[in-house]
Design a protein around this motif. Structure first.
Motif, short mmCIF file in Angstrom:
data_model
loop_
_atom_site.label_atom_id
_atom_site.label_comp_id
_atom_site.label_asym_id
_atom_site.label_seq_id
_atom_site.Cartn_x
_atom_site.Cartn_y
_atom_site.Cartn_z
N ALA A 107 -28.72 45.15 -18.02
CA ALA A 107 -28.65 43.70 -18.21
C ALA A 107 -27.25 43.26 -18.60
N TYR A 108 -26.61 44.04 -19.48
CA TYR A 108 -25.27 43.66 -19.94
C TYR A 108 -24.27 43.62 -18.79
N SER A 109 -24.30 44.65 -17.94
CA SER A 109 -23.33 44.71 -16.84
C SER A 109 -23.55 43.56 -15.86
N LEU A 110 -24.81 43.27 -15.53
CA LEU A 110 -25.09 42.19 -14.58
C LEU A 110 -24.73 40.83 -15.15
N LEU A 111 -25.10 40.59 -16.40
CA LEU A 111 -24.88 39.28 -17.00
C LEU A 111 -23.41 39.06 -17.35
N ASP A 112 -22.72 40.14 -17.73
CA ASP A 112 -21.29 40.02 -18.00
C ASP A 112 -20.54 39.64 -16.73
N ALA A 113 -20.97 40.21 -15.59
CA ALA A 113 -20.34 39.86 -14.30
C ALA A 113 -20.64 38.42 -13.94
N TRP A 114 -21.85 37.94 -14.25
CA TRP A 114 -22.21 36.54 -13.95
C TRP A 114 -21.41 35.58 -14.82
N LEU A 115 -21.27 35.90 -16.10
CA LEU A 115 -20.55 35.02 -17.01
C LEU A 115 -19.05 35.01 -16.74
N ALA A 116 -18.55 36.07 -16.10
CA ALA A 116 -17.12 36.17 -15.85
C ALA A 116 -16.60 35.06 -14.94
N LYS A 117 -17.49 34.44 -14.15
CA LYS A 117 -17.04 33.39 -13.26
C LYS A 117 -16.77 32.08 -14.00
N PHE A 118 -17.23 31.99 -15.25
CA PHE A 118 -17.05 30.76 -16.03
C PHE A 118 -15.86 30.90 -16.97
N GLU A 119 -15.01 29.88 -16.99
CA GLU A 119 -13.88 29.88 -17.91
C GLU A 119 -14.32 29.49 -19.31
N TYR A 120 -15.46 28.86 -19.41
CA TYR A 120 -16.02 28.43 -20.69
C TYR A 120 -17.40 29.05 -20.78
N ALA A 121 -17.54 30.13 -21.53
CA ALA A 121 -18.78 30.90 -21.49
C ALA A 121 -19.12 31.48 -22.86
N ILE A 122 -20.38 31.83 -23.05
CA ILE A 122 -20.83 32.45 -24.29
C ILE A 122 -20.48 33.94 -24.29
N ASN A 123 -20.59 34.54 -25.44
CA ASN A 123 -20.50 35.99 -25.56
C ASN A 123 -21.92 36.55 -25.58
N ILE A 124 -22.12 37.69 -24.95
CA ILE A 124 -23.46 38.31 -24.94
C ILE A 124 -23.66 39.01 -26.27
N SER A 125 -24.54 38.47 -27.10
CA SER A 125 -24.79 39.02 -28.43
C SER A 125 -25.90 40.07 -28.39
N TRP A 126 -25.90 40.93 -29.39
CA TRP A 126 -26.90 41.99 -29.47
C TRP A 126 -28.31 41.44 -29.60
N TRP A 127 -28.43 40.23 -30.21
CA TRP A 127 -29.78 39.72 -30.47
C TRP A 127 -30.50 39.33 -29.19
N TYR A 128 -29.78 39.10 -28.07
CA TYR A 128 -30.47 38.85 -26.80
C TYR A 128 -31.35 40.04 -26.42
N PHE A 129 -30.81 41.24 -26.60
CA PHE A 129 -31.56 42.43 -26.22
C PHE A 129 -32.69 42.71 -27.21
N ILE A 130 -32.46 42.41 -28.49
CA ILE A 130 -33.53 42.59 -29.49
C ILE A 130 -34.70 41.67 -29.18
N ILE A 131 -34.38 40.41 -28.87
CA ILE A 131 -35.45 39.44 -28.59
C ILE A 131 -36.23 39.81 -27.34
N THR A 132 -35.50 40.13 -26.27
CA THR A 132 -36.20 40.44 -25.01
C THR A 132 -37.02 41.71 -25.14
N GLY A 133 -36.48 42.72 -25.83
CA GLY A 133 -37.25 43.94 -26.05
C GLY A 133 -38.49 43.67 -26.88
N ALA A 134 -38.33 42.84 -27.93
CA ALA A 134 -39.47 42.51 -28.79
C ALA A 134 -40.54 41.72 -28.01
#
Length: 873
Positions: free
Chosen positions: A817-844
């Protein structure tokens, strides 16, 4: 000899009859036909005899006379037997059959919708007859110290030059407005704001416009217009529009010279409800020979098998002699087939476009979701091997070969696949309108196209084989001796492949859920970005008629009286786009080779106060400073940074463009960046010029204490009072700004939908496996309960085997997920950082859903009376 041939009945007809007619009827029928044939030759003619013979042969193509090929074939009998056994097996195990069919149906529905979506993307613009030979003139901007920019906006003089001087390279050259234009078209007092394109008279022929009435040559007169079928219905109902007149922007009359079929939604002309002469657009203020005004696109029609590289080399330097300032402008042609998915450039080089990346992602999502459904079938089939062990043992003991058993299980799989496909087709008919609305498409199910059925049925067949192959080979390999003795048991090794497949299912599902969460947060992050102006309670009015020009003071006074408007301002361009760009600025300390482009906008005194820009240095334009007109500018903070000023106020700029200002101008203020273009990108540097002239766009700040409907009504009354012949057409700035997020929101909506379906399909598999495990361990549960085991401990015992694969999937999904989403966010000059809690929430979330899914069967089994459990075996 010829007479002998004439007297023989048609041999081809005889062979056809002998091929299809029942053996017991053949001799009698052939005798009767021969007798009638010779009678007809004797009493009528040979031609009539042969025609009658053929008629009689074809007349026997009826059920009572045709051979039963099916019943005469051992091969067919075997398959018929397998099909009957397959349906009996489905009927006997209704619960598992339902889960398998439901899972495959959902997987196939996702694959079908994604397949239609991908086909729509890949067939973009293919509705044009000249798809292979249409091209657009593009330009590379080479400036020292800057990345190479690529654009398509050209001066009209270039198009005229290409037409007059390159007749052998271009069959047609058409100049068109570089963007669609909104105009007001009126008929019998009804006003409609419509979007269309201004282009030269050969444009409809170039784009092979499908005319329903009139002709493609309908734009020869400056006061003519072609309208779409949808617009014709809106304006004239069922009347014939040809020859009728429309009011254009409340004043000029245009004759309708043609009605064309609405353009497909997957074409560059999508949504264009009128085509009008380019000469109408430039009437009075420009012509087709100017080289110093960039506001057009140039389309060309190439000869068949044209040498594109040679033509590019020929036209490459045509623009350069007409460019002022440093840098090069190099031309090239971009074929129509590259416009949609291959038109993204970085530093002058064509790169994999974000649109094409999304097409690939969607295609992979479709494959993976269908794979999840196949995994369910594999897991449930192999898990139930003990249940079918006795059946397999009996069949092997009476002589069934392994290949026959494999065929039997594959037939069962194919039955489920084709039943699922039938349900999928029905489901797709019902859900396609909702999918189109969600995806922003206008896709239809191509039932009349053989290729659709070939691909659909082929995919269904392949799905059935893939889903059934492993279970078929696995089940057919069961030992008949062990199965008949009741000694066959599934060991821990046999459950390992099922656990691996469950891990794969939930890895994909969790990745999709994480993608949904990141996309949603990215959109919300950008939506909450400061825009540098107050977009709420702000409306825009475009002055489409001359009636509104020169009446600013009167309008301001009337709006003030109405109480509906707090302030009013004007500008040369709308607030929510970056139209109007110029280079050629000079300032102290600037390198001669550095020639950046700025968004250049003319405004009046009240513009800044009305839109609510924020002054961070210096002052706003003011009527107290009469010298501001044409001599002073306000710049944005990005422009200040680009110019390299620590303090910008008081700095001098040079700009030789009489339309905007005097050659020497002074910076009097700096405002915060205004997000007018793509909100996901960095703001474009902008320079605002003061003018006392009437400008095209009017901005009104609505009184927040008054209800919006009431305020709009009062504003409309003011417009009708001051300019009675001007149609009232307005838009809300906040709604225009929100439109910028539609594309990303559609991506998010589609991914969300497929994520939900993926997790549902995965949970269906878990539910089926949990049901099987609960049934298998019924006696064990009864014994444990009699020995004092609690319900909670039994629930934990039955649930733990399903929790561990989901936990493993949660861990495995993180790098994916990180590799795919990091590549998607790279196209935006104004973008969020992928935080660890995204993976905690989705796993939970995935773990919770899995536990809930399994818990039903686990608790159901744990609550059964142990007496009944022990009796069950």
């Amino acid at each position: 000899m010829n007479n002998d041939k004439k007297s023989i009945p048609p041999q081809l007809a005889q062979k056809l009859l002998q091929w299809f007619i029942k053996d017991e009827l053949a001799e009698e029928v052939l005798g009767d036909l021969d007798e009638k044939y010779y009678y007809s030759i004797k009493n009528k003619s040979t031609i009539r005899a042969k025609l009658n013979y053929w008629y009689q042969v074809l007349h026997y193509l009826r059920p009572f006379a045709i051979k039963n090929y099916w019943s005469n074939s051992n091969f067919n009998n075997m398959h018929l037997h397998n099909i009957k056994i397959g349906f009996r097996s489905l009927n006997k195990n209704k619960g598992y059959s339902f889960l398998n069919i439901l899972g495959l149906t959902l997987g196939m529905a996702v694959a079908l919708f994604i397949g239609l979506w991908v086909h729509d993307e890949l067939s973009f613009n293919k509705s044009f007859n000249n798809y292979e030979t249409i091209a657009k003139v593009m330009v590379e901007h080479h400036n020292e110290g800057q990345d190479i920019g690529v654009g398509s906006v050209m001066p009209p003089g270039l198009g005229t030059h290409l037409r007059e001087n390159f007749p052998s390279q271009f069959e047609q050259v058409v100049i068109a407005r570089s963007r669609p234009e909104e105009v007001i078209l009126s008929n019998n007092g009804d006003n409609f704001t419509e979007t269309g394109l201004f282009l030269q008279k050969d444009g409809p022929e170039l784009f092979s416009v499908n005319m329903l009435s009139g002709s493609r040559a309908g734009l020869t007169d400056i006061n003519s217009i072609l309208i779409s079928q949808k617009l014709a219905q809106k304006l004239f109902d069922d009347e014939d529009p040809i020859g009728k007149t429309l009011k254009y922007n409340g004043s000029r009359e245009l004759a309708v010279t043609g009605v064309y079929e609405d353009f497909p939604s997957n074409s560059v002309l999508k949504g264009f409800d009128f085509l009008a002469p380019f000469e109408l657009y430039i009437d009075g203020w420009s012509d087709v020979t100017v080289w110093d005004n960039y506001f057009t696109e140039i389309f060309v029609l190439l000869p068949d098998k044209a040498n594109l590289a040679g033509t590019n080399e020929l036209i490459k330097d045509l623009l350069q002699p007409h460019v002022s300032g440093p840098g090069e402008r190099l031309l090239f042609l971009e074929p129509m087939k590259e416009w949609h998915l291959f038109s993204e450039f970085e530093n002058g080089q064509r790169v994999l476009s974000q649109r094409l990346k999304f097409v690939w992602i969607m295609g992979l999502v479709g494959v993976f979701v269908l794979a999840l459904a196949c995994i369910n079938f594999i897991n449930l089939s192999t898990a139930r091997s003990e249940k079918r062990a006795l059946e397999i043992g009996v069949r092997k003991s009476v002589g069934s070969r392994k290949d026959q058993l494999i065929q039997q299980f594959l037939v069962e799989s194919l039955i489920i696949a084709f039943l699922s496909f039938c349900i999928t087709v029905i489901l797709s008919i019902a859900l396609l309108p909702a999918f189109n609305d969600l995806a922003g498409k206008n896709i239809s199910l191509p039932f009349s196209e053989p290729l659709f059925w070939l691909i659909s049925l082929g995919t269904t067949l392949l799905t059935g084989i893939i889903a059934g192959a492993y279970p078929a080979f696995y089940l057919s390999s069961i030992s008949p001796i062990k199965s008949l003795k009741g000694a066959y048991r599934v060991g821990s090794r046999a459950s390992l492949p099922r656990k691996i497949l469950v891990i794969f299912q939930f890895t994909i599902s969790i990745t999709l859920i994480c993608g949904t969460l990141v996309i949603y947060n990215q959109i919300q992050f950008v939506k909450s970005r400061p825009v540098g102006y107050g977009k709420n309670n702000l409306i825009t009015l475009q002055k489409r008629t001359s009636e509104l020009y020169g009446k600013y003071d009167a309008l301001q006074a009337e709006f003030e009286k109405s109480g509906a408007v707090e302030s009013i301002g004007e500008a040369s361009y709308p607030l929510t786009n970056t139209l109007g760009n110029n280079d050629g600025f000079d300032w102290e300390g600037k390198s001669p080779s550095f020639n950046p482009s700025f968004n250049t906008v003319k405004v009046n005194y009240d513009y800044g106060n009305t839109v609510g820009w924020e002054i961070i240095e210096g002052r706003d334009f003011s009527r107290e400073f009469k010298g501001d007109v044409r001599k002073s500018v306000i710049i944005t903070e990005t422009a200040k940074e680009l110019m390299g000023f620590d303090e910008a106020v008081g700095k001098q700029l040079k700009f030789n463009n009489d339309y905007y200002s005097d050659p020497e101008i002074t910076i009097v203020g700096v405002v915060k960046d205004m997000i007018k273009g793509n909100p996901f990108e960095k703001p474009k540097p902008a320079i605002m010029f003061l003018t006392e002239q009437s400008l095209q766009w009017m901005f009104l700040r609505i009184n927040p204490t008054m209800g919006t409907p009431e305020a709009i009504t009062r504003i409309e009354n003011v417009i009708k009072t001051v300019a009675p012949n001007t149609p009232f057409d307005y838009s809300f700035v906040d709604e225009e700004y929100d439109q910028k997020f539609r594309s990303e929101e559609r991506v998010g909506s589609l991914i969300t939908m497929f994520s939900v379906l993926a997790i549902v399909i995965s949970c269906l598999g878990l539910f089926g496996l949990a049901t099987f495990v609960a049934e298998k361990r019924t006696k064990e549960i009864g014994i444990r309960k009699t020995l004092g085991a609690s319900t909670s401990s039994l629930w934990g015992l039955l649930s733990k085997d399903f929790v561990s694969p989901v936990l493993i999937a949660s861990v495995l999904s993180i790098p994916l997920a990180y590799s795919l989403l990091d590549a998607w966010l790279a196209k935006f000059e104004y973008a969020i950082n992928i935080s660890w809690w995204y993976f905690i929430i989705t796993g939970a979330v995935a773990l919770l859903v899995a536990i809930v899914t399994v818990s039903y069967q686990a608790l159901k089994a744990a609550l059964i009376n142990p007496v009944n459990s022990l009796k069950s075996e």
